[in-house]
Scaffold this motif. Structure first.
Motif, PDB file in Angstrom:
ATOM      1  N   TYR A 116      16.104  -5.761  14.471  1.00  0.00           N
ATOM      2  CA  TYR A 116      15.901  -5.422  13.052  1.00  0.00           C
ATOM      3  C   TYR A 116      16.986  -6.040  12.178  1.00  0.00           C
ATOM      4  O   TYR A 116      16.687  -6.695  11.171  1.00  0.00           O
ATOM      5  CB  TYR A 116      15.863  -3.903  12.859  1.00  0.00           C
ATOM      6  N   LYS A 143      -6.800   0.806   2.922  1.00  0.00           N
ATOM      7  CA  LYS A 143      -5.474   0.981   2.323  1.00  0.00           C
ATOM      8  C   LYS A 143      -5.408   0.281   0.960  1.00  0.00           C
ATOM      9  O   LYS A 143      -4.780   0.776   0.026  1.00  0.00           O
ATOM     10  CB  LYS A 143      -4.397   0.411   3.256  1.00  0.00           C
ATOM     11  N   SER A 192      10.517   6.540   2.599  1.00  0.00           N
ATOM     12  CA  SER A 192       9.198   5.896   2.601  1.00  0.00           C
ATOM     13  C   SER A 192       8.532   6.208   3.944  1.00  0.00           C
ATOM     14  O   SER A 192       8.963   7.109   4.665  1.00  0.00           O
ATOM     15  CB  SER A 192       9.380   4.380   2.445  1.00  0.00           C
ATOM     16  N   ASN A 242       0.816  -1.229   0.000  1.00  0.00           N
ATOM     17  CA  ASN A 242       0.000   0.000   0.000  1.00  0.00           C
ATOM     18  C   ASN A 242       0.837   1.260   0.000  1.00  0.00           C
ATOM     19  O   ASN A 242       0.327   2.347  -0.275  1.00  0.00           O
ATOM     20  CB  ASN A 242      -0.935   0.018   1.221  1.00  0.00           C
ATOM     21  N   ARG A 263      -3.000  -4.233   4.969  1.00  0.00           N
ATOM     22  CA  ARG A 263      -3.557  -4.564   6.284  1.00  0.00           C
ATOM     23  C   ARG A 263      -5.000  -4.133   6.466  1.00  0.00           C
ATOM     24  O   ARG A 263      -5.616  -4.489   7.465  1.00  0.00           O
ATOM     25  CB  ARG A 263      -2.679  -3.962   7.372  1.00  0.00           C
TER      26      ARG A 263
END
Ligand SMILES: NC(=O)c1ccc[n+]([C@@H]2O[C@H](COP(=O)([O-])OP(=O)(O)OC[C@H]3O[C@@H](n4cnc5c(N)ncnc54)[C@H](OP(=O)(O)O)[C@@H]3O)[C@@H](O)[C@H]2O)c1
Length: 295
Positions: free
Chosen positions: A172, A42, A207, A15, A38
């Motif tokens: 991460y 979206k 982003s 999305n 999700r």
């Protein structure tokens, strides 16, 4: 030029950001694209934009929350039903470093959403990917990793989710190393059946990745200050598109791409053994979680 018009791709987290641009690139190449998102809101917004921009009538979405085994099972059933072929699965969805919390199944959020969820999704879609590879000559899996995988220095596949996590182990970077090792192991296990699995680094992308929900407080200043260094999501999608569509990526397997170039990843010693153990540990972990949920 290769004709992609008969192909079907699935892009997770499509999305926004790199995923939206990957879906756009695949639609422009003429392929059918299923976006996972999700929420329906979206999904509708992304479809509106992509249809307007590309003119494609081969776009749709499926709801998927990678932080929920139940959602992954439902989504993979829907995807398998809707797609009589899957030429490529782009495991793009992911979230950032400072995020805490748990998935619906109680796993630590970053590892759960970035690696364990995509592992299960891939496992569920593998039969259709392999069937496509058999019938069409090949199919692809692209795992969106990150250069951050190089910071996963104390990665231990037999203790993926230490709780509490020692400060020296960063969730991460470990999740992104796991994405990379997963692609390599998919290539090793299924390369002989026509499956080409690659990992990519999109670059430092402007982003929604640095959203305040995941990087609160002073982190916002860091993302703002580094804005001039960040590339557009469209540029960030190029490695994924190259790994999904190029003939070069179809002649090779298990590579790590930055831009359109295969690069040397930072691998643990004896990477083949580590990636095989990681695969086994992940399967066991999913089994244990699923078992305890139904008990
Ligand atoms: N941005 C960078 O500099 C950078 C650098 C290296 C690697 N990457 C990797 O690139 C990939 C794409 O990131 P991006 O930069 O495009 O970030 P983004 O704009 O934040 O997009 C992330 C996508 O993942 C989805 N997502 C988050 N949690 C999810 C969940 N539980 N289930 C399903 N989908 C979920 C998001 O959906 P919602 O919008 O609904 O939250 C969104 O669609 C990620 O794997 C990231 O690790 C990014």
């Amino acid at each position: 030029m290769t004709d992609h018009s008969a192909k079907t791709f699935i892009v997770t987290g499509a999305n926004t950001g790199v995923g939206l641009e990957t879906a756009r690139g695949l639609a422009r190449a003429g392929a059918r694209v299923l976006l996972t998102v999700r929420s329906a809101k979206k999904g509708e917004a992304a479809l509106d934009e992509l249809r307007r921009d590309t003119g494609s009538d081969k776009l749709s979405f499926v709801i998927l929350d990678l932080g929920s085994f139940g959602s992954i099972e439902t989504a993979s059933e829907k995807l398998s039903e809707r797609c009589d072929r899957i030429d490529g699965l782009i495991n793009n969805a992911g979230l950032g470093a400072a995020s805490e919390g748990r998935t619906e199944d109680g796993l630590p959020l970053v590892m759960g959403v970035n690696y364990i969820g995509p592992f299960l999704l891939t496992r569920r879609l593998l039969p259709r990917l392999l069937e496509t590879a058999r019938q069409e000559g090949q199919a692809r899996v692209v795992n969106v990793s990150s250069l951050a995988h190089r910071f996963a220095r104390r990665f231990d596949p037999e203790n993926l989710l230490p709780d509490p996590r020692p400060r020296a182990r960063d969730a991460y970077s470990e999740s992104k190393l796991a994405n990379l090792l997963h692609a390599r192991e998919l290539a090793r296990r299924h390369g002989g059946e026509g499956l080409h699995a690659h990992a990519v680094h999109p670059g430092f992308v402007a982003s929604d990745f640095g959203r305040a929900e995941h990087f609160p407080g002073p982190w916002q200043l860091v993302f703002k200050a580094t804005r001039p260094l960040q590339i557009s999501p469209a540029k960030g999608a190029r490695p994924s598109l190259h790994a999904a569509l190029s003939e070069e990526a179809g002649r090779t397997n298990g590579l790590y791409w930055t831009k359109a170039t295969p690069s040397d990843p930072y691998l643990p010693e004896d990477a083949e053994t580590v990636q095989a153990r990681l695969w086994a540990e992940t399967e066991a972990l999913i089994e244990a979680e699923r078992g305890s949920a139904s008990a």
